[in-house]
Design an enzyme around this catalytic site. Structure first.
Site, PDB file in Angstrom:
ATOM      1  N   GLU A 133       0.839  -1.200   0.000  1.00 49.14           N
ATOM      2  CA  GLU A 133       0.000   0.000   0.000  1.00 49.14           C
ATOM      3  C   GLU A 133       0.876   1.254   0.000  1.00 49.14           C
ATOM      4  O   GLU A 133       1.814   1.365   0.787  1.00 49.14           O
ATOM      5  CB  GLU A 133      -0.926  -0.034   1.234  1.00 49.14           C
ATOM      6  CG  GLU A 133      -1.585   1.276   1.619  1.00 49.14           C
ATOM      7  CD  GLU A 133      -2.473   1.879   0.521  1.00 49.14           C
ATOM      8  OE1 GLU A 133      -3.297   1.148  -0.058  1.00 49.14           O
ATOM      9  OE2 GLU A 133      -2.328   3.081   0.251  1.00 49.14           O
ATOM     10  N   ASP A 171     -20.886   5.884 -10.237  1.00 48.96           N
ATOM     11  CA  ASP A 171     -19.415   5.896 -10.284  1.00 48.96           C
ATOM     12  C   ASP A 171     -18.874   6.838 -11.355  1.00 48.96           C
ATOM     13  O   ASP A 171     -17.776   7.372 -11.209  1.00 48.96           O
ATOM     14  CB  ASP A 171     -18.887   4.486 -10.580  1.00 48.96           C
ATOM     15  CG  ASP A 171     -18.857   3.605  -9.342  1.00 48.96           C
ATOM     16  OD1 ASP A 171     -19.482   3.987  -8.335  1.00 48.96           O
ATOM     17  OD2 ASP A 171     -18.213   2.545  -9.381  1.00 48.96           O
ATOM     18  N   HIS A 195     -31.432  -8.471  24.024  1.00 52.70           N
ATOM     19  CA  HIS A 195     -30.277  -9.192  24.599  1.00 52.70           C
ATOM     20  C   HIS A 195     -30.404 -10.679  24.293  1.00 52.70           C
ATOM     21  O   HIS A 195     -31.501 -11.227  24.391  1.00 52.70           O
ATOM     22  CB  HIS A 195     -30.267  -9.003  26.121  1.00 52.70           C
ATOM     23  CG  HIS A 195     -29.210  -9.818  26.795  1.00 52.70           C
ATOM     24  ND1 HIS A 195     -27.873  -9.479  26.751  1.00 52.70           N
ATOM     25  CD2 HIS A 195     -29.286 -10.980  27.501  1.00 52.70           C
ATOM     26  CE1 HIS A 195     -27.179 -10.383  27.430  1.00 52.70           C
ATOM     27  NE2 HIS A 195     -28.003 -11.305  27.890  1.00 52.70           N
TER      28      HIS A 195
HETATM   29  P1  FAD Z   1     -21.875   0.212 -12.606  1.00 51.98           P
HETATM   30  O1  FAD Z   1     -22.369  -0.726 -11.604  1.00 51.98           O
HETATM   31  O2  FAD Z   1     -20.442   0.137 -13.005  1.00 51.98           O
HETATM   32  O3  FAD Z   1     -22.783   0.000 -13.895  1.00 51.98           O
HETATM   33  C1  FAD Z   1     -22.532   0.675 -15.081  1.00 51.98           C
HETATM   34  C2  FAD Z   1     -23.088  -0.149 -16.229  1.00 51.98           C
HETATM   35  O4  FAD Z   1     -23.058   0.647 -17.403  1.00 51.98           O
HETATM   36  C3  FAD Z   1     -22.280  -1.384 -16.551  1.00 51.98           C
HETATM   37  O5  FAD Z   1     -23.108  -2.515 -16.562  1.00 51.98           O
HETATM   38  C4  FAD Z   1     -21.691  -1.114 -17.932  1.00 51.98           C
HETATM   39  O6  FAD Z   1     -21.621  -2.292 -18.734  1.00 51.98           O
HETATM   40  C5  FAD Z   1     -22.722  -0.149 -18.510  1.00 51.98           C
HETATM   41  N1  FAD Z   1     -22.198   0.740 -19.540  1.00 51.98           N
HETATM   42  C6  FAD Z   1     -21.103   1.525 -19.476  1.00 51.98           C
HETATM   43  N2  FAD Z   1     -20.984   2.260 -20.596  1.00 51.98           N
HETATM   44  C7  FAD Z   1     -22.026   1.929 -21.378  1.00 51.98           C
HETATM   45  C8  FAD Z   1     -22.453   2.343 -22.656  1.00 51.98           C
HETATM   46  N3  FAD Z   1     -21.798   3.285 -23.345  1.00 51.98           N
HETATM   47  N4  FAD Z   1     -23.553   1.766 -23.179  1.00 51.98           N
HETATM   48  C9  FAD Z   1     -24.248   0.841 -22.501  1.00 51.98           C
HETATM   49  N5  FAD Z   1     -23.887   0.400 -21.275  1.00 51.98           N
HETATM   50  C10 FAD Z   1     -22.804   0.957 -20.730  1.00 51.98           C
HETATM   51  N6  FAD Z   1     -20.216  -0.853  -3.468  1.00 51.98           N
HETATM   52  C11 FAD Z   1     -20.975  -1.029  -2.352  1.00 51.98           C
HETATM   53  O7  FAD Z   1     -21.830  -0.198  -2.059  1.00 51.98           O
HETATM   54  N7  FAD Z   1     -20.804  -2.125  -1.548  1.00 51.98           N
HETATM   55  C12 FAD Z   1     -19.876  -3.070  -1.815  1.00 51.98           C
HETATM   56  O8  FAD Z   1     -19.756  -4.049  -1.069  1.00 51.98           O
HETATM   57  C13 FAD Z   1     -19.063  -2.919  -2.974  1.00 51.98           C
HETATM   58  N8  FAD Z   1     -18.132  -3.831  -3.274  1.00 51.98           N
HETATM   59  C14 FAD Z   1     -17.407  -3.689  -4.425  1.00 51.98           C
HETATM   60  C15 FAD Z   1     -16.444  -4.638  -4.728  1.00 51.98           C
HETATM   61  C16 FAD Z   1     -15.696  -4.526  -5.880  1.00 51.98           C
HETATM   62  C17 FAD Z   1     -14.661  -5.567  -6.207  1.00 51.98           C
HETATM   63  C18 FAD Z   1     -15.925  -3.430  -6.782  1.00 51.98           C
HETATM   64  C19 FAD Z   1     -15.149  -3.308  -8.052  1.00 51.98           C
HETATM   65  C20 FAD Z   1     -16.868  -2.466  -6.471  1.00 51.98           C
HETATM   66  C21 FAD Z   1     -17.614  -2.583  -5.288  1.00 51.98           C
HETATM   67  N9  FAD Z   1     -18.560  -1.620  -4.937  1.00 51.98           N
HETATM   68  C22 FAD Z   1     -19.286  -1.780  -3.795  1.00 51.98           C
HETATM   69  C23 FAD Z   1     -18.796  -0.422  -5.774  1.00 51.98           C
HETATM   70  C24 FAD Z   1     -20.046  -0.609  -6.637  1.00 51.98           C
HETATM   71  O9  FAD Z   1     -19.924  -1.778  -7.401  1.00 51.98           O
HETATM   72  C25 FAD Z   1     -20.233   0.594  -7.519  1.00 51.98           C
HETATM   73  O10 FAD Z   1     -20.198   1.768  -6.739  1.00 51.98           O
HETATM   74  C26 FAD Z   1     -21.554   0.535  -8.256  1.00 51.98           C
HETATM   75  O11 FAD Z   1     -21.637  -0.612  -9.066  1.00 51.98           O
HETATM   76  C27 FAD Z   1     -21.741   1.789  -9.124  1.00 51.98           C
HETATM   77  O12 FAD Z   1     -22.954   1.701  -9.797  1.00 51.98           O
HETATM   78  P2  FAD Z   1     -23.154   2.428 -11.199  1.00 51.98           P
HETATM   79  O13 FAD Z   1     -24.557   2.141 -11.608  1.00 51.98           O
HETATM   80  O14 FAD Z   1     -22.706   3.820 -11.119  1.00 51.98           O
HETATM   81  O15 FAD Z   1     -22.127   1.718 -12.214  1.00 51.98           O
END
Ligand code: FAD
Length: 464
Positions: free
Chosen positions: A197, A305, A438
């Protein structure tokens, strides 16, 4: 096809927004290029927690002699572990597809590209809409480390999709949430794990005591941890890979079969905009939005995200709901970032909400704190759980709860009570009067709140 709303991305931000939009009466299309559920369901939250559950059962079976149980020789089948994980994700994916269908959301399984403020090209289909919501998520960031393209160097995607990645020696670059959860899974299965890290401690944004405790617990389980360590290269070794890094002691190397790079995530915007059209981005390449999730183009919104605020599934969901409610005329729709809980699913679990005592000090806010060490909690002893604690932070003037940090069994469930308390501005006196069953882990909350009030029934005065 003409819609009120086109959502790009079927992860927690996108599919939840699409359902809410349909409930609010908007004709809605969802464009997803891979699988419904996004990163969270297919390569993130759900696969990690499914594998974590299996790994924990395996580890606990090895620690069960003290309970009077003997399971003989333990073993596991890595391929079957991943088959179960795949079955869990498939079941939940089907559930999302059914929900979208039941709410009459049209699903386009295609790459979506925004052509102009009202048009999205989804494969061969040209869709138009009044509003567009981008929920395209994120992908693993790859730092420019020499050797990061070698076979055996992977991201969390490879570790979690399909049959995963089996190995005996795993080196993880990055001791953030993904890194420590992966370390926990592989260490529980008896693998040799090393974390490297760059910051001075693992889980750098978390409460310092939580980082230190987790470090100690992981080390007890055989994980080697290097902090303040900068990786310079990965090279091929006779039997795998060698990671080269520099820490306080100078130049170091560590061998591994597999190197996992988990140093953060970058927005998934490649190919999202047709040539000649785009919205404004932040300096770090995320989509820039205002507090209503509106981009620089007034009818294009972005959540989750891809805007890079809090990369958490529940934050993405809340943002998606707020964005479509705002579009439909609910002017007050918004997300309060102070109320987003952060969780880490290691053993013991970690969860926090609001402000820590250190953060309060930095901004000159006077606080009253309470801490309870879970060693005396009956349920913790019954279930042979690791050391842990609950900390609560109250505003000194109002006596309202403004933060909590937990490191104990079921912390990720216990935190919900404290999120509710922070959001409603509950006071120390109100939380003390709440009766908790409890024996439960949540009795620790009573103890921590009582400690903040200066009296605790189950903690000896000298230990306060
Ligand atoms: P995403 O879930 O990334 O979904 C975006 C979607 O958009 C994807 O399916 C992608 O294919 C699609 N896409 C992208 N561009 C296009 C396009 N141009 N056309 C069509 N489709 C497209 N969060 C938690 O709260 N708890 C947890 O325990 C947790 N654990 C995690 C563990 C790991 C290993 C990882 C990597 C992440 C974890 N997260 C967790 C974070 C969480 O997964 C994300 O914050 C969350 O998925 C974000 O949601 P989102 O809808 O913004 O994007």
């Amino acid at each position: 096809m003409q819609y009120d709303l086109i959502v790009i991305g079927g992860g927690p931000g996108g599919y939840v927004a699409a359902i809410r939009a349909a409930q609010l009466g908007m004709t809605t299309a969802l464009v997803e290029k891979r699988d419904l559920g996004g990163t969270c369901l297919n390569r993130g939250c759900v696969p990690t927690k499914t594998l974590m559950h299996t790994a924990n059962v395996y580890r606990e079976a090895g620690e069960s002699e003290a309970l009077g149980l003997n399971f003989g020789q333990r073993s596991y089948d890595f391929a079957q572990m991943h088959e179960r994980k795949n079955a869990v994700t498939a079941q939940l994916r089907d559930g999302i597809a059914q929900l979208l269908k039941a709410n009459k959301v049209d699903i386009y399984q295609a790459m979506g590209q925004i052509v102009d403020a009202n048009t999205v090209q989804a494969g061969d289909d040209t869709l138009t809409a009044k509003n567009i919501l981008i929920a395209a998520g994120s992908v693993p960031a790859m730092p420019p480390i020499t050797g990061s393209d070698l076979p055996g160097v992977v991201t969390s995607d490879a570790m979690l999709e399909a049959q995963g990645v089996d190995c005996n020696k795993l080196l993880i670059i990055g001791g953030g949430v993904i890194g420590v959860e992966m370390a926990s899974i592989y260490a529980s299965l008896g693998k040799q794990v090393t974390i490297v890290e760059a910051a001075e401690r693992i889980l750098p944004p978390m409460d310092r005591e939580i980082s230190q405790n987790l470090s100690m617990i992981l080390k007890k389980r055989g994980v080697e941890i290097y902090t303040s360590a900068m990786v310079s290269a990965i090279s091929k070794a006779e039997n795998g890979l060698t990671c080269h890094f520099t820490d306080k002691k100078g130049e170091q190397t560590a061998d591994a079969d597999v190197v996992l790079i988990s140093v953060g995530r970058r927005p998934c915007t490649a190919g999202l905009f047709a040539e000649g059209f785009a919205v404004e981005m932040t300096e770090r390449g995320f989509i820039a939005v205002d507090d209503k999730f509106v981009t620089s183009v007034p009818n294009i919104y972005a959540v989750g995200d891809v805007i890079g605020r809090m990369q958490l599934a529940h934050a993405a969901e809340a943002q998606g709901i707020a964005a479509v409610e705002y579009m439909s005329g609910m002017a007050e729709a918004s997300v309060n970032y102070d109320l987003v809980p952060s969780c880490v699913y290691t053993t013991p679990e970690i969860a926090s909400v609001g402000i820590t005592a250190d953060e309060a000090k930095k901004v000159g806010l006077e606080v009253i704190t309470g801490k309870y060490v879970m060693n005396g909690n009956a349920k913790t002893i019954i279930e042979q759980q690791d050391r842990g604690f609950i900390k609560v932070v109250f505003d000194k003037e109002t006596e309202q709860l403004i933060g909590a940090q937990l490191m104990c069994a079921r912390a990720t469930d216990l935190i919900s009570e404290l999120v509710t308390a922070v959001s409603l501005g509950l006071t120390r006196a109100q939380l003390t009067r709440t009766m908790r069953p409890h024996p439960t882990f949540c009795e620790g909350i009573t103890e921590a709140v009582e400690a903040a009030a200066g009296h605790s029934i189950h903690t000896a005065p000298s230990k306060r």
